[in-house]
Design an enzyme around this catalytic site. Structure first.
Site, PDB file in Angstrom:
ATOM      1  N   HIS A  69      -3.774  16.249  -3.328  1.00 22.92           N
ATOM      2  CA  HIS A  69      -4.582  16.033  -1.896  1.00 22.92           C
ATOM      3  C   HIS A  69      -4.389  17.949  -1.665  1.00 22.92           C
ATOM      4  O   HIS A  69      -4.455  18.302  -0.146  1.00 22.92           O
ATOM      5  CB  HIS A  69      -4.318  15.710  -1.300  1.00 22.92           C
ATOM      6  CG  HIS A  69      -4.378  14.310  -1.091  1.00 22.92           C
ATOM      7  ND1 HIS A  69      -4.781  13.174  -2.015  1.00 22.92           N
ATOM      8  CD2 HIS A  69      -4.825  13.291  -0.134  1.00 22.92           C
ATOM      9  CE1 HIS A  69      -4.977  12.109  -1.962  1.00 22.92           C
ATOM     10  NE2 HIS A  69      -5.192  11.731  -0.349  1.00 22.92           N
TER      11      HIS A  69
ATOM     12  N   TYR B 281       0.760  -1.124   0.341  1.00 22.39           N
ATOM     13  CA  TYR B 281       0.245  -0.187   0.182  1.00 22.39           C
ATOM     14  C   TYR B 281       0.719   1.251   0.102  1.00 22.39           C
ATOM     15  O   TYR B 281       1.808   1.006   0.675  1.00 22.39           O
ATOM     16  CB  TYR B 281      -0.898   0.135   1.333  1.00 22.39           C
ATOM     17  CG  TYR B 281      -1.774   1.025   1.283  1.00 22.39           C
ATOM     18  CD1 TYR B 281      -2.680   1.707   0.553  1.00 22.39           C
ATOM     19  CD2 TYR B 281      -1.798   2.499   2.563  1.00 22.39           C
ATOM     20  CE1 TYR B 281      -3.245   2.662   0.633  1.00 22.39           C
ATOM     21  CE2 TYR B 281      -1.979   3.191   2.576  1.00 22.39           C
ATOM     22  CZ  TYR B 281      -3.285   3.629   1.210  1.00 22.39           C
ATOM     23  OH  TYR B 281      -3.661   5.060   1.017  1.00 22.39           O
TER      24      TYR B 281
ATOM     25  N   ARG C  78     -12.122  31.888  47.266  1.00 23.24           N
ATOM     26  CA  ARG C  78     -11.999  30.980  47.734  1.00 23.24           C
ATOM     27  C   ARG C  78     -11.465  29.603  47.881  1.00 23.24           C
ATOM     28  O   ARG C  78     -10.354  29.071  47.951  1.00 23.24           O
ATOM     29  CB  ARG C  78     -13.035  30.899  48.634  1.00 23.24           C
ATOM     30  CG  ARG C  78     -12.886  29.481  49.664  1.00 23.24           C
ATOM     31  CD  ARG C  78     -13.469  29.639  50.778  1.00 23.24           C
ATOM     32  NE  ARG C  78     -15.106  30.427  50.158  1.00 23.24           N
ATOM     33  CZ  ARG C  78     -16.716  29.371  50.696  1.00 23.24           C
ATOM     34  NH1 ARG C  78     -16.127  28.279  51.192  1.00 23.24           N
ATOM     35  NH2 ARG C  78     -17.247  30.678  50.824  1.00 23.24           N
TER      36      ARG C  78
ATOM     37  N   GLU D 166     -12.643   5.073   5.077  1.00 24.59           N
ATOM     38  CA  GLU D 166     -12.068   6.019   6.480  1.00 24.59           C
ATOM     39  C   GLU D 166     -13.256   6.224   7.265  1.00 24.59           C
ATOM     40  O   GLU D 166     -13.760   7.605   6.850  1.00 24.59           O
ATOM     41  CB  GLU D 166     -11.356   7.269   6.179  1.00 24.59           C
ATOM     42  CG  GLU D 166      -9.971   7.075   5.315  1.00 24.59           C
ATOM     43  CD  GLU D 166      -9.201   8.067   4.490  1.00 24.59           C
ATOM     44  OE1 GLU D 166      -9.641   9.055   4.167  1.00 24.59           O
ATOM     45  OE2 GLU D 166      -8.165   7.371   3.273  1.00 24.59           O
TER      46      GLU D 166
ATOM     47  N   TYR E 231     -16.681  32.102  46.328  1.00 19.54           N
ATOM     48  CA  TYR E 231     -15.860  30.931  45.548  1.00 19.54           C
ATOM     49  C   TYR E 231     -14.662  31.389  44.357  1.00 19.54           C
ATOM     50  O   TYR E 231     -14.067  30.662  44.222  1.00 19.54           O
ATOM     51  CB  TYR E 231     -16.870  30.201  44.761  1.00 19.54           C
ATOM     52  CG  TYR E 231     -17.928  29.268  45.945  1.00 19.54           C
ATOM     53  CD1 TYR E 231     -17.470  29.269  46.881  1.00 19.54           C
ATOM     54  CD2 TYR E 231     -18.180  28.308  45.049  1.00 19.54           C
ATOM     55  CE1 TYR E 231     -18.760  28.402  47.834  1.00 19.54           C
ATOM     56  CE2 TYR E 231     -19.276  27.602  46.000  1.00 19.54           C
ATOM     57  CZ  TYR E 231     -19.123  27.721  47.148  1.00 19.54           C
ATOM     58  OH  TYR E 231     -20.324  26.731  48.044  1.00 19.54           O
TER      59      TYR E 231
ATOM     60  N   PHE F 110      -1.888   7.458  12.182  1.00 14.85           N
ATOM     61  CA  PHE F 110      -1.780   8.811  11.419  1.00 14.85           C
ATOM     62  C   PHE F 110      -3.871   9.231  12.244  1.00 14.85           C
ATOM     63  O   PHE F 110      -4.095  10.355  12.037  1.00 14.85           O
ATOM     64  CB  PHE F 110      -2.636   9.180  10.217  1.00 14.85           C
ATOM     65  CG  PHE F 110      -3.453   7.408   9.466  1.00 14.85           C
ATOM     66  CD1 PHE F 110      -4.623   7.161   9.902  1.00 14.85           C
ATOM     67  CD2 PHE F 110      -2.830   6.294   8.797  1.00 14.85           C
ATOM     68  CE1 PHE F 110      -5.883   6.311   9.077  1.00 14.85           C
ATOM     69  CE2 PHE F 110      -4.127   5.281   8.714  1.00 14.85           C
ATOM     70  CZ  PHE F 110      -4.988   5.473   8.531  1.00 14.85           C
TER      71      PHE F 110
ATOM     72  N   ASN G  77       0.869  11.992   5.903  1.00  8.94           N
ATOM     73  CA  ASN G  77      -0.395  11.042   6.235  1.00  8.94           C
ATOM     74  C   ASN G  77       1.089  11.644   8.124  1.00  8.94           C
ATOM     75  O   ASN G  77       1.752  11.206   7.971  1.00  8.94           O
ATOM     76  CB  ASN G  77       0.075  10.097   6.667  1.00  8.94           C
ATOM     77  CG  ASN G  77      -0.662   8.854   6.298  1.00  8.94           C
ATOM     78  OD1 ASN G  77      -0.974   7.443   5.708  1.00  8.94           O
ATOM     79  ND2 ASN G  77      -1.945   9.328   4.922  1.00  8.94           N
TER      80      ASN G  77
END
Length: 511
Positions: free
Chosen positions: A84, A54, A284, A415, A281, A329, A196
Site C-alpha cells: 500500500h 476481516y 459596507r 470501495e 459593498y 474510515f 485505515n
C-alpha cells in the site's frame, strides 16, 4: 520540549493547534492504556480462532474472503504495508506529517483498534525523537482510509520507507537506529489499524483551518485600515444592524472593526458633510462577508474536532468484545469540512481583492492618487500588485470547487464511493498562501492610503498595525522592485503580525 498529554475523545482544537504550530511531541494519557490493552487481547483471541475476522485472519478489500493461516499473520500485515506504500508527489510538510501522527495516536487511543501498546509507544517515541516519515502527498481518495500516506508512515515503523532525522533523509531502519529505536513486527490487524483512518486528510484540513482563521483575523484589521484609507463610513458597523440579523460571525466581525476604528481622526473628519451616501459593498458589507466566512470556519472546526478524536479504522473492537466491520474510515465529514474551509478562504480573498481595486482606482478611492503613488504616470505604483491579487483571487475560486461531490470506484468496485477528502484538504495550503498575498497587498495599499490622509491619523490600534508593517516594508514613493515587499507582507499576515500589534480583542475560533 515537554509532550502534550492527550486524553482520547477529549482533545481540543487548541491543543491540536499548539502541537501543530510548535511541532510538540505528544503522548496519550495513561488512562487510555487499559482500553488499548483490552482491545488488543480480543484481537489476539480472534487471530488464534477458527472464525474468519476481516483484517485479522483474512485478506483485504476484494480479497476479504480469503482465509489466512495463523502462522502467516505477521507476513500478512507486513505485505499490507509494503503493497500500500504507493504514494507519489512531494513529501508532506513536516508540521502536517507530525500532526497526522498525533491524530493516529488519538484514534488508536480510543481503545477500539486492537493494537498493542508497543505500537502506541513507537509513535510517541518517533514524535519525541523527531523521526518524521517521508510521506508523499498524493495517492489517497479518502475512503477505506488514507491508505497510501498512512502506509508510508507505517513503513518507517517496520524499518522500511524513508524518514527525516536531523534534517537528512534516511532509510526507515537507519532513521530509527540513529535515535535508539527499533522497528516493530506488526501483529494481527495492526497494519490495518495503522493505515485505515482519515488522519492524513484531517491533518491537512486542520492545518488549513488554523491558517485560515489567522488570515480571517488579519483580514478584519486590514479591512479596517482600508475603510479609513478610502474614508469609509462606520455607520454600517452599528451593533443593532448585526443583532437584527443574528449571525454570530457577522456580529463578531462588526464588533472587532468598531473597536479597531474607534478614535480615528480620519473617520471623524468626514462624519458630517460627506456627499457620499453609501460605500461600495466591499467596505459596507465586510461584517456580512468576512463574518459569514468565520461562521463557516467555525462549523468546519466543530466537524474536525470530532474527527480528530474519532476511531476511524476498520474493523473496530466494540466495548462488548465484538469485532465488527463498519465504515468509519470514510472521510466524507472531512471532505465536507475541507470544502467549507475552501469556500470561506475564497470569499475572504474575493472581498479583500475588491478593496485593493477600490483603493488604486482614483475614480472610487475618494481623492487618493491613482495606484497610490505620489507621482502617477511616471510611476505605476500598485498597478500590477492589484493585478496579482486578481490572479490569486481567481485561482482560489477555481481551487474552491467542491471535491467531496466527486467519486470514483476503486479496489475492483469493493470501495465504490469515496470522499476525495485528501486533495480537498491538501489544496487548502495553497489557498491560504494565495489569500495571505492578497491580504498582504491590501495591507500595503491601505497603509499607503492612510498615510496620504496625513496630518489626520487613524485609530491607535490601526497605527500600531501600520508601525508593524512599516518595520519591514517602507512606503512606496518612486517605483521599485516590489516582489520582495509582497512576499514580506504575506509573511506578516501568515504570522498574525498586524492583528497581534493592535492589542485589540479579536474573535476566536472556538468559544
Amino acid at each position: 520540549m515537554s509532550p502534550e498529554i492527550l486524553i482520547p475523545g477529549h482533545v481540543t482544537l487548541a491543543q491540536l493547534e499548539r502541537i501543530w504550530r510548535l511541532q510538540l511531541p505528544a503522548r496519550l494519557d495513561d488512562s487510555a492504556r487499559p482500553a488499548i490493552e483490552r482491545a488488543a487481547s480480543h484481537i489476539a483471541v480472534a487471530a488464534n480462532g477458527g472464525t474468519a475476522v476481516y483484517g485479522v485472519n483474512t485478506g483485504f478489500g476484494k480479497l476479504a474472503n480469503m482465509k489466512i493461516a495463523t502462522e502467516d499473520t505477521a507476513q500478512l500485515q507486513k505485505n499490507l504495508i509494503l503493497s500500500h506504500s504507493c504514494g507519489v508527489g512531494d513529501p508532506m510538510p513536516r508540521d502536517v506529517a507530525r500532526l497526522m501522527m498525533v491524530l493516529k495516536l488519538l484514534s488508536l487511543g480510543r481503545g477500539a483498534s486492537g493494537v498493542r501498546l508497543e505500537i502506541v509507544d513507537l509513535i510517541e517515541a518517533m514524535l519525541a525523537q523527531d523521526v518524521t516519515p517521508v510521506i508523499p502527498e498524493q495517492g489517497s481518495v479518502g475512503a477505506s482510509g488514507d491508505l497510501a500516506p498512512l502506509a508510508h508512515m507505517t513503513a518507517v515503523m517496520i524499518g522500511h520507507g524513508e524518514a527525516i532525522v536531523d534534517r537528512q533523509v534516511r532509510s526507515g531502519a537507519e532513521a530509527l537506529a540513529l535515535k535508539g529505536l527499533s522497528p516493530i513486527t506488526l501483529g494481527a490487524k495492526e497494519g490495518l489499524a495503522l493505515i485505515n483512518g482519515t488522519q492524513f486528510s484531517t491533518a491537512y484540513a486542520l492545518a488549513g483551518l488554523f491558517q485560515g482563521w489567522q488570515a480571517a483575523r488579519e483580514a478584519l484589521v486590514i479591512s479596517a485600515l482600508s475603510t479609513d484609507a478610502i474614508m469609509g463610513s462606520t455607520a454600517p458597523l452599528e451593533p443593532e444592524i448585526h443583532a437584527l440579523r443574528g449571525h454570530p460571525g457577522q456580529i463578531d466581525a462588526a464588533a472587532a472593526m468598531r473597536a479597531l476604528l474607534l478614535g480615528s481622526e480620519i473617520r471623524e473628519s468626514h462624519r458630517d458633510g460627506d456627499a457620499r451616501v453609501q460605500d461600495p459593498y466591499c467596505i459596507r458589507c465586510q461584517p456580512q462577508v468576512t463574518g459569514a466566512a468565520m461562521d463557516v470556519l467555525r462549523m468546519a472546526a466543530r466537524t474536525l474536532e470530532v474527527e480528530a478524536n474519532a476511531a476511524t479504522d476498520n474493523p473496530l473492537v466494540l466495548s462488548d468484545g465484538q469485532i465488527v466491520s463498519g465504515g468509519n474510515f470514510h472521510a466524507e465529514p472531512v471532505g465536507f469540512a475541507a470544502d467549507m474551509i475552501a469556500m470561506a478562504l475564497a470569499e475572504i480573498g474575493a472581498i479583500a481583492q475588491r478593496r485593493v481595486a477600490l483603493m488604486v482606482d482614483p475614480t472610487l478611492s475618494f481623492d487618493l492618487p491613482a495606484f497610490l503613488t505620489p507621482k502617477p504616470g511616471l510611476n505605476s505604483g500598485f498597478m500590477i500588485a492589484e493585478v496579482t491579487t486578481a490572479a490569486l483571487m481567481s485561482e482560489n475560486k477555481h481551487l474552491a470547487h467542491p471535491t467531496v461531490i466527486d467519486s470514483t470506484p476503486t479496489s475492483a468496485n469493493q470501495e465504490d464511493h469515496v470522499s476525495m477528502a485528501a486533495h480537498g484538504a491538501r489544496r487548502l495550503r495553497q489557498m491560504v498562501k494565495n489569500l495571505n498575498v492578497i491580504l498582504g497587498v491590501e495591507a500595503m495599499c491601505a497603509t499607503q492610503g492612510v498615510e496620504f490622509r496625513a496630518p489626520l491619523k487613524t485609530s491607535v490600534p490601526l497605527q500600531a498595525a501600520i508601525c508593524a508593517l512599516r518595520a519591514h516594508i517602507h512606503a512606496l514613493e518612486d517605483d521599485r522592485y516590489l516582489a520582495p515587499d509582497i512576499a514580506r507582507a504575506a509573511a506578516l499576515v501568515a504570522e498574525g503580525t498586524l492583528s497581534n500589534a493592535t492589542g485589540t480583542h479579536l474573535p476566536s475560533l472556538t468559544p
